[in-house]
Design a protein around this motif. Structure first.
Motif, PDB file in Angstrom:
ATOM      1  N   LYS A  76      22.016  27.909  11.745  1.00  0.00           N
ATOM      2  CA  LYS A  76      23.016  28.119  10.713  1.00  0.00           C
ATOM      3  C   LYS A  76      23.036  26.950   9.717  1.00  0.00           C
ATOM      4  O   LYS A  76      23.266  27.130   8.536  1.00  0.00           O
ATOM      5  CB  LYS A  76      24.385  28.222  11.398  1.00  0.00           C
ATOM      6  N   GLU A  77      22.775  25.748  10.244  1.00  0.00           N
ATOM      7  CA  GLU A  77      22.888  24.561   9.394  1.00  0.00           C
ATOM      8  C   GLU A  77      21.625  24.264   8.595  1.00  0.00           C
ATOM      9  O   GLU A  77      21.672  23.494   7.645  1.00  0.00           O
ATOM     10  CB  GLU A  77      23.255  23.341  10.252  1.00  0.00           C
ATOM     11  N   HIS A  78      20.498  24.815   9.004  1.00  0.00           N
ATOM     12  CA  HIS A  78      19.242  24.481   8.323  1.00  0.00           C
ATOM     13  C   HIS A  78      18.538  25.721   7.824  1.00  0.00           C
ATOM     14  O   HIS A  78      18.308  26.661   8.579  1.00  0.00           O
ATOM     15  CB  HIS A  78      18.314  23.697   9.253  1.00  0.00           C
ATOM     16  N   ALA A  79      18.168  25.672   6.541  1.00  0.00           N
ATOM     17  CA  ALA A  79      17.490  26.816   5.939  1.00  0.00           C
ATOM     18  C   ALA A  79      16.066  26.939   6.483  1.00  0.00           C
ATOM     19  O   ALA A  79      15.613  28.013   6.836  1.00  0.00           O
ATOM     20  CB  ALA A  79      17.475  26.659   4.432  1.00  0.00           C
ATOM     21  N   ASP A  80      15.383  25.822   6.557  1.00  0.00           N
ATOM     22  CA  ASP A  80      14.013  25.829   7.073  1.00  0.00           C
ATOM     23  C   ASP A  80      13.929  24.807   8.171  1.00  0.00           C
ATOM     24  O   ASP A  80      14.512  23.746   8.070  1.00  0.00           O
ATOM     25  CB  ASP A  80      13.016  25.425   5.976  1.00  0.00           C
ATOM     26  N   LEU A  81      13.184  25.122   9.209  1.00  0.00           N
ATOM     27  CA  LEU A  81      13.076  24.175  10.317  1.00  0.00           C
ATOM     28  C   LEU A  81      11.619  23.957  10.683  1.00  0.00           C
ATOM     29  O   LEU A  81      10.867  24.925  10.852  1.00  0.00           O
ATOM     30  CB  LEU A  81      13.822  24.715  11.537  1.00  0.00           C
ATOM     31  N   THR A  82      11.235  22.695  10.812  1.00  0.00           N
ATOM     32  CA  THR A  82       9.905  22.385  11.326  1.00  0.00           C
ATOM     33  C   THR A  82      10.022  22.241  12.839  1.00  0.00           C
ATOM     34  O   THR A  82      11.126  22.161  13.384  1.00  0.00           O
ATOM     35  CB  THR A  82       9.392  21.054  10.760  1.00  0.00           C
ATOM     36  N   GLU A  83       8.877  22.174  13.498  1.00  0.00           N
ATOM     37  CA  GLU A  83       8.906  21.996  14.948  1.00  0.00           C
ATOM     38  C   GLU A  83       9.647  20.706  15.311  1.00  0.00           C
ATOM     39  O   GLU A  83      10.475  20.685  16.228  1.00  0.00           O
ATOM     40  CB  GLU A  83       7.483  21.959  15.517  1.00  0.00           C
ATOM     41  N   ALA A  84       9.374  19.639  14.553  1.00  0.00           N
ATOM     42  CA  ALA A  84      10.024  18.354  14.846  1.00  0.00           C
ATOM     43  C   ALA A  84      11.537  18.476  14.691  1.00  0.00           C
ATOM     44  O   ALA A  84      12.297  17.919  15.484  1.00  0.00           O
ATOM     45  CB  ALA A  84       9.480  17.272  13.928  1.00  0.00           C
ATOM     46  N   GLU A  85      11.966  19.215  13.678  1.00  0.00           N
ATOM     47  CA  GLU A  85      13.410  19.369  13.462  1.00  0.00           C
ATOM     48  C   GLU A  85      14.070  20.183  14.575  1.00  0.00           C
ATOM     49  O   GLU A  85      15.213  19.933  14.949  1.00  0.00           O
ATOM     50  CB  GLU A  85      13.681  20.004  12.096  1.00  0.00           C
ATOM     51  N   VAL A  86      13.351  21.169  15.081  1.00  0.00           N
ATOM     52  CA  VAL A  86      13.897  21.940  16.202  1.00  0.00           C
ATOM     53  C   VAL A  86      14.037  21.027  17.420  1.00  0.00           C
ATOM     54  O   VAL A  86      15.073  21.002  18.091  1.00  0.00           O
ATOM     55  CB  VAL A  86      13.001  23.156  16.544  1.00  0.00           C
ATOM     56  N   ARG A  87      13.012  20.234  17.686  1.00  0.00           N
ATOM     57  CA  ARG A  87      13.073  19.330  18.843  1.00  0.00           C
ATOM     58  C   ARG A  87      14.232  18.354  18.702  1.00  0.00           C
ATOM     59  O   ARG A  87      14.990  18.117  19.645  1.00  0.00           O
ATOM     60  CB  ARG A  87      11.750  18.566  19.000  1.00  0.00           C
ATOM     61  N   GLU A  88      14.385  17.784  17.501  1.00  0.00           N
ATOM     62  CA  GLU A  88      15.486  16.847  17.289  1.00  0.00           C
ATOM     63  C   GLU A  88      16.843  17.557  17.343  1.00  0.00           C
ATOM     64  O   GLU A  88      17.798  17.029  17.892  1.00  0.00           O
ATOM     65  CB  GLU A  88      15.328  16.163  15.937  1.00  0.00           C
ATOM     66  N   GLY A  89      16.883  18.752  16.798  1.00  0.00           N
ATOM     67  CA  GLY A  89      18.139  19.501  16.758  1.00  0.00           C
ATOM     68  C   GLY A  89      18.610  19.928  18.135  1.00  0.00           C
ATOM     69  O   GLY A  89      19.780  20.225  18.335  1.00  0.00           O
TER      70      GLY A  89
END
Ligand SMILES: Cc1cc2nc3c(=O)[nH]c(=O)nc-3n(C[C@H](O)[C@H](O)[C@H](O)COP(=O)(O)OP(=O)(O)OC[C@H]3O[C@@H](n4cnc5c(N)ncnc54)[C@H](O)[C@@H]3O)c2cc1C
Ligand code: FES
Ligand code: FES
Lengths: 256, 156
Positions: B114-127
């Motif tokens: 909901k908070e991120h329009a686009d997500l990279t793999e790294a962002e998913v891991r951090e999120g």
């Protein structure tokens, strides 16, 4: 783990909170995001008999341009600092560090005021406010007063706030360089986390830089005058070593 | 103290002790046991639910603090008998083994998407850094969340 029973009062104004603190004295504790206090209460290391919930004082959740500084309401959550466009433009180090606190769930609840008032030397935001030379605004029965960040942290989990005072605002000078150190107006502020019983300014490094030392030489004295403790994560010597490495990296980042 | 809140769209009203934790309220008072307690020390994320759409750890929030809010638990994700796209993606990508962390993972992922329009793999891991899994090694969880992120139409 269940906290010891307590009375719960949710307030809708600062005056109401101050009134309850005045009535209950040491027995009462303010509750903001609860992400430092509730874990302590669950472990029964904190046993307040009255919790004064200031979490809904939305008037104290803001990030405002106040001319030479940015004013931040004490109830502003880490998430709101992380996503603040004003902070990203004017004090990016604060937005960046707020985005590193804990995890998203923690950042959805925890507040900057709670983080500062808690006075944990291992916390991130106190060190940034200290490095920036920020000012804290508190209200108590005698009215409002301002406290320099430099004299706010008095000991492990101890601050200059009285039990009858509420932190309302945090003021930080505009400083547009990102890094664990912030450079502004030609002077450099460097603060250290977990290198003693309070967050600390790396004064030896700051003095060396002011005297024209290179980044490498200034960083080498970063741990001077600090007394880190040892625990499961690191020995005091390792912490002293880390401080010199991390300060060097932060200074390099701030300079680039 | 009396609390009134919405849980998965249904109004709830109960008299609770101020020290009751939200996770115990959801499990023992409302009777929704999908939300798990893993560590009870705000570290593992098994107890993650949404409060007004944002992920929180319900072992570190009092039920009285949730008064007046909208809570969503894993039980509120499926609609009309159809699993939520994030749940579908977890099944499709085999993103669980024992399943203990899964309700919290799905709720944390819902908030993240909901908070991120686009997500990279790294962002998913951090999120998802607030959620621990002792079984999967995270690989398939990350794959599932990326798949759900790529299928936003279905997510609503
Ligand atoms: C799993 C987890 C991971 C974390 N990771 C990090 C991390 O990486 N870095 C980091 O810096 N922190 C971390 N924290 C701590 C987190 O940042 C807390 O949110 C923060 O320290 C406290 O803010 P709060 O609003 O939750 O305060 P609360 O817990 O509500 O209060 C903390 C203390 O401050 C007092 N207080 C609160 N607000 C005020 C006010 N306005 N005026 C006066 N006194 C007040 C309370 O009475 C209490 O004594 C973590 C916490 C958890 C649970
Ligand atoms: S049970 Fe809440 S974070 Fe582990
Ligand atoms: S699937 Fe077992 S803990 Fe994640």
């Amino acid at each position: 783990m269940i906290p010891v029973a307590f009375d719960y009062q949710r307030v809708s104004s600062v005056d109401e909170a101050l009134g309850l603190l005045a009535t209950h004295g040491d027995e009462a504790k303010l509750l903001a995001g609860g992400h430092s206090l509730l874990p302590l209460m669950k472990l029964r290391l904190a046993v307040p008999s009255v919790l004064v919930d200031v979490g809904r004082l939305h008037d104290l959740s803001y990030v405002r341009d106040a001319g030479d500084h940015v004013a931040i309401g004490a109830l502003t959550r880490h998430r709101d600092l992380e996503t603040s466009e004003l902070l990203a433009a004017q004090v990016p180090i604060l937005a960046h560090v707020a985005g590193q606190v804990g995890d998203p769930q923690v950042r959805h609840r925890g507040t900057i005021g709670g983080s500062l008032a808690h006075g944990d030397p291992a916390s991130d935001l106190p060190a940034v406010v200290l490095a920036l030379g920020g000012t804290l605004v508190a209200r108590g029965p005698g009215g409002e007063r301002t406290i320099e960040a430099r004299s706010f942290f008095e000991g492990f989990l101890q601050t200059a706030l009285g039990p009858d005072e509420l932190l309302t605002e945090i003021r930080v000078p505009k400083a547009t360089i990102v890094g664990a150190a912030a450079v502004r107006n030609g002077t450099t502020g460097v603060a250290l986390v977990n290198m003693g019983s309070t967050p600390l300014r790396a004064s030896a490094t700051e003095a060396a830089l002011a005297a024209g030392a290179s980044i490498g030489d200034a960083a080498a004295v970063a741990a001077e005058g600090t007394e880190p403790s040892g625990d499961l994560n690191a020995s005091p010597d390792f912490r002293r070593h880390l401080a010199t490495v991390l300060v060097r990296r932060a200074l390099e980042e701030a300079a680039s | 103290m009396r609390v009134r809140l919405s849980v998965n769209g249904a109004s709830q009203e109960h008299e609770v002790e101020p020290r009751l934790l939200l996770v115990h309220y959801l499990r023992e008072v409302v009777g929704l046991t999908g939300t798990n307690v893993g560590c009870d020390t705000s570290s593992c994320g098994a107890c993650t639910v949404l409060m007004d759409g944002e992920s929180i750890k319900s072992c570190t929030v009092l039920a009285v603090q949730a008064d007046g809010t909208e809570i969503t638990t894993i039980e509120g994700m499926a609609q009309d008998g159809a699993m939520h796209p994030i749940q579908e993606a977890f099944r499709e990508h085999h993103a669980l083994q024992c399943g203990y962390c899964t309700p919290g993972m799905v709720m944390a992922a819902a908030s993240l998407l909901k908070e991120h329009a686009d997500l990279t793999e790294a962002e998913v891991r951090e999120g998802l850094e607030g959620n621990l899994c002792r079984c999967t090694g995270y690989h398939n969880i990350v794959k599932a969340v990326l798949a759900a992120a790529g299928d936003r139409e279905a997510l609503v």
